[in-house]
Write an enzyme that holds these catalytic residues in place. Sequence first.
Site, PDB file in Angstrom:
ATOM      1  CE  LYS A 147      12.878  54.554  41.961  1.00 62.89           C
ATOM      2  NZ  LYS A 147      13.868  55.957  41.491  1.00 62.89           N
ATOM      3  NE  ARG A 165      26.417  56.133  23.307  1.00 63.26           N
ATOM      4  CZ  ARG A 165      27.363  56.270  24.660  1.00 63.26           C
ATOM      5  NH1 ARG A 165      27.518  55.964  25.701  1.00 63.26           N
ATOM      6  NH2 ARG A 165      28.282  57.187  24.008  1.00 63.26           N
ATOM      7  CG  HIS A 209      25.168  50.685  36.561  1.00 62.83           C
ATOM      8  ND1 HIS A 209      23.663  53.139  36.308  1.00 62.83           N
ATOM      9  CD2 HIS A 209      24.193  50.331  36.047  1.00 62.83           C
ATOM     10  CE1 HIS A 209      23.261  53.155  35.319  1.00 62.83           C
ATOM     11  NE2 HIS A 209      22.815  50.993  35.066  1.00 62.83           N
ATOM     12  CG  HIS A 269      20.374  52.211  42.285  1.00 65.81           C
ATOM     13  ND1 HIS A 269      20.098  52.856  41.237  1.00 65.81           N
ATOM     14  CD2 HIS A 269      20.129  53.495  43.550  1.00 65.81           C
ATOM     15  CE1 HIS A 269      19.250  54.199  40.756  1.00 65.81           C
ATOM     16  NE2 HIS A 269      19.620  54.070  42.340  1.00 65.81           N
ATOM     17  CE1 TYR A 303      27.051  67.248  33.964  1.00 63.03           C
ATOM     18  CE2 TYR A 303      26.730  65.283  33.411  1.00 63.03           C
ATOM     19  CZ  TYR A 303      27.117  66.228  33.480  1.00 63.03           C
ATOM     20  OH  TYR A 303      28.411  66.224  33.324  1.00 63.03           O
ATOM     21  CE  LYS A 356      32.259  64.686  35.712  1.00 64.14           C
ATOM     22  NZ  LYS A 356      33.143  64.118  34.662  1.00 64.14           N
ATOM     23  CD  GLN A 375      23.428  60.608  42.261  1.00 62.26           C
ATOM     24  OE1 GLN A 375      24.398  60.535  42.275  1.00 62.26           O
ATOM     25  NE2 GLN A 375      23.044  59.912  41.418  1.00 62.26           N
ATOM     26  NE  ARG A 411      42.573  63.641  35.717  1.00 60.62           N
ATOM     27  CZ  ARG A 411      41.061  64.513  35.199  1.00 60.62           C
ATOM     28  NH1 ARG A 411      40.516  65.244  35.670  1.00 60.62           N
ATOM     29  NH2 ARG A 411      41.077  63.764  34.423  1.00 60.62           N
TER      30      ARG A 411
END
Length: 313
Positions: free
Chosen positions: A121, A134, A144, A147, A184, A201, A208, A263
């Site tokens: 972890k 990035r 994110h 977690h 992935y 994807k 999960q 969309r």
Amino acid sequence: MESMYNSFKEWHDRTMSLGDPRLDGWFLMDSPVPSTLLSILYVVLVLAGMRWMKGRAPFDLRPLMVVYNLSMVVFSAWLVYEFCVSGWLAGYSLGCQPVDFSRSPKAIRMAKTCWWFYFSKFIEMLDTFFFVLRGRFELVTFLHVFHHAVLPPAWWWGVKFVPGGFGSFAAMLNSVVHTVMYLYYGLAAMGPSVQPYLWWKRYLTKFQMVQFVTMVVHGMQLYFIECNYPKAFANAIMCFACIFFVLFANFYIQSYLKRSGRRGAKTQEANGHKSAVPVANGNGKSNGLASHHENGNSSSNGYHGVKRSRKAD
């Protein structure tokens, strides 16, 4: 202040004396404090890194990310193997499964596997720093960061007091998910050439969520059977599973269901007003750029689109 410190130290020493003595001296296992401080440091560094990267050119980390993600595939698959051979395919039951606190080779192997899972972890925190370096700040979401920050100190308690048995099922299941997930990410980091093969994807997030439901169903058994396994740890696993299920479900709805609806509405509107917007429909440069960004740019959607759904992992 001194009395507070003494009270904390007394509680700390008394609690640690109840831990598994086989883990005495193992790295980071003598106290929950280092794990908690490392998680706090992680959040601080993420915030500081985002501030430092503002206005700077993003780093090209694609080769590093390919190596990292594929290495995590091997590591996660190894964890699955170790969980299986030290228990889950070597006599463990999906029902009541107490912890083997003996010093037999199989029991020690399970304890070591649980420790490596806990330590993984901290390794996974690198995911966030890749985002930051990035310049992909939009991917550093609450889901994110929460977690990655909360799981190391949470799993510390499980490893310290119950390294194996009933609760290790959740760790093994999470390792299965991470094996597929990092595969992935590794493929997506290779660039647009593999994009046609990454149609699955959106199913990662579903995978999960199924993981979290399975953890809850498995943990609920302890309310209906007699079992020599602490319910407190099973309750903690189920609590985190429910929290993450809600967060991941919300991500799935926002990223796929509502996005698809928007969309569809835009397509219908464009088709109904073609004669009114000939420039927009005939601008190949504009449409080509949008198409590349959505379908061909693996560094944004192919790789990072799922990153927002990370975790328990």
